[in-house]
Design an enzyme around this catalytic site. Structure first.
Site, short mmCIF file in Angstrom:
data_model
loop_
_atom_site.label_atom_id
_atom_site.label_comp_id
_atom_site.label_asym_id
_atom_site.label_seq_id
_atom_site.Cartn_x
_atom_site.Cartn_y
_atom_site.Cartn_z
N ASP A 105 1.19 -0.98 0.05
CA ASP A 105 -0.25 0.09 0.19
C ASP A 105 0.86 1.16 0.18
O ASP A 105 1.78 1.44 1.04
CB ASP A 105 -0.79 0.35 1.25
CG ASP A 105 -1.70 1.40 1.10
OD1 ASP A 105 -2.10 2.04 0.47
OD2 ASP A 105 -2.80 1.15 2.12
N TYR B 54 -9.11 14.13 -7.39
CA TYR B 54 -8.15 13.89 -8.45
C TYR B 54 -7.41 14.85 -8.85
O TYR B 54 -6.23 14.49 -8.91
CB TYR B 54 -9.08 13.29 -9.34
CG TYR B 54 -8.41 12.02 -10.12
CD1 TYR B 54 -7.78 11.24 -10.35
CD2 TYR B 54 -7.83 12.46 -11.33
CE1 TYR B 54 -6.78 10.42 -10.94
CE2 TYR B 54 -6.94 12.49 -12.49
CZ TYR B 54 -5.88 11.21 -12.23
OH TYR B 54 -4.88 10.36 -13.25
N LYS C 117 -3.03 16.07 -8.71
CA LYS C 117 -2.44 16.12 -9.76
C LYS C 117 -1.90 17.02 -9.88
O LYS C 117 -0.72 17.43 -10.85
CB LYS C 117 -3.05 15.03 -10.71
CG LYS C 117 -3.80 14.24 -11.26
CD LYS C 117 -2.83 13.39 -10.34
CE LYS C 117 -3.20 11.44 -10.66
NZ LYS C 117 -2.30 10.56 -10.77
#
Length: 263
Positions: free
Chosen positions: A69, A161, A165
């Site tokens: 992980d 998201y 980024k």
């Protein structure tokens, strides 16, 4: 696997690819191996990591499967330690693992926001922190982040998201300036839509998935979505000495989408 080692750009190098179980990560791990690197294939799903590593070994490459992980400190510490133990050092880290959750900002819970950031941004920080001393031992190396076009432009359904980024692009600049004197280069790849399970998940959330897919694909000047290998080939270049004077930059792999005048 190619037999002519003289043409292999990563001969003798050791690389880690996270999210290597499918999509861009799997394609990159296999391309790194084709170019001569020993590759640690990291994925949270053990079977996916084993599949990618197995394909590399079947093609006479060197690979290690690691089920870890990357959002955890212990996972990243083990990732670096086991790679160095197996292959003797580290030259390339491709921090590619990511998750996305479709939801507007008001519909995004704190738990969802944190989960996306833990994998996509915090996990990269933890991996790089563990990798830098090992890269330093080799006299330098290459760190590659898989960012996204959504770190440059926006999508109303992917704010968490997109935020991660964009964060990777900023982190890239900071690390490139900090570690350039040590020969450690840091760059990002910013793909547009790549034909992966992650993209299909996006379309599956649309009222008419097939229609949405055709509509978006038609926006690209090259007339298609990227294949994972299109992104992997850029990663090979950034990992190799052919890009030895590139650091702190984004390589946009978007089939011309940003160049298009929407009028």
């Amino acid at each position: 696997m190619r037999d002519d080692s003289r043409s292999r750009r990563l001969e003798g190098k050791v690389a880690i690819v996270t999210g290597a179980g499918r999509g861009v990560g799997a394609a990159t791990a296999k391309r790194f191996a084709e170019e001569g690197a020993a590759v640690a294939c990291v994925d949270i799903e053990a079977q996916r990591a084993e599949t990618t590593a197995g394909e590399i070994k079947d093609a006479r490459g060197r690979a290690l499967a690691l089920a870890l992980d990357v959002s955890s400190e212990d996972g990243n510490r083990a990732m670096i330690a086991r790679t160095v133990e197996e292959f003797g050092g580290l030259d390339v880290l491709h921090a590619n693992a990511a998750i996305q959750v479709m939801a507007g900002l008001e519909e995004t819970s704190e738990q969802t926001w944190d989960k996306v950031h833990e994998t996509n941004l915090r996990g990269v920080y933890l991996g790089v922190r563990e990798a830098i001393p090992r890269l330093r031992e080799r006299g330098g190396g290459s760190i590659i982040f898989t960012s996204s076009l959504l770190g440059i432009v926006g999508n109303p359904d992917l704010p968490a998201y997109g935020a991660t980024k964009g964060g990777l692009r900023a982190l890239c600049r900071s690390l490139a300036t900090a570690h350039g004197p040590e020969g450690i280069r840091v760059n990002t790849i910013c793909p547009g839509d790549v034909d992966t399970p992650l993209l299909q998940d996006f379309f599956d959330h649309q009222p008419e998935p097939e229609s949405a897919r055709r509509e978006i694909e038609d926006r690209y000047p090259l007339g298609r979505f990227a294949d994972p290998v299109d992104v992997a080939n850029v990663a090979v270049f950034l990992a190799s000495e052919q890009s030895s004077y590139l650091t702190g930059i984004d390589v946009i792999v978007d089939g011309g989408l940003l160049a298009k005048d929407w009028g």
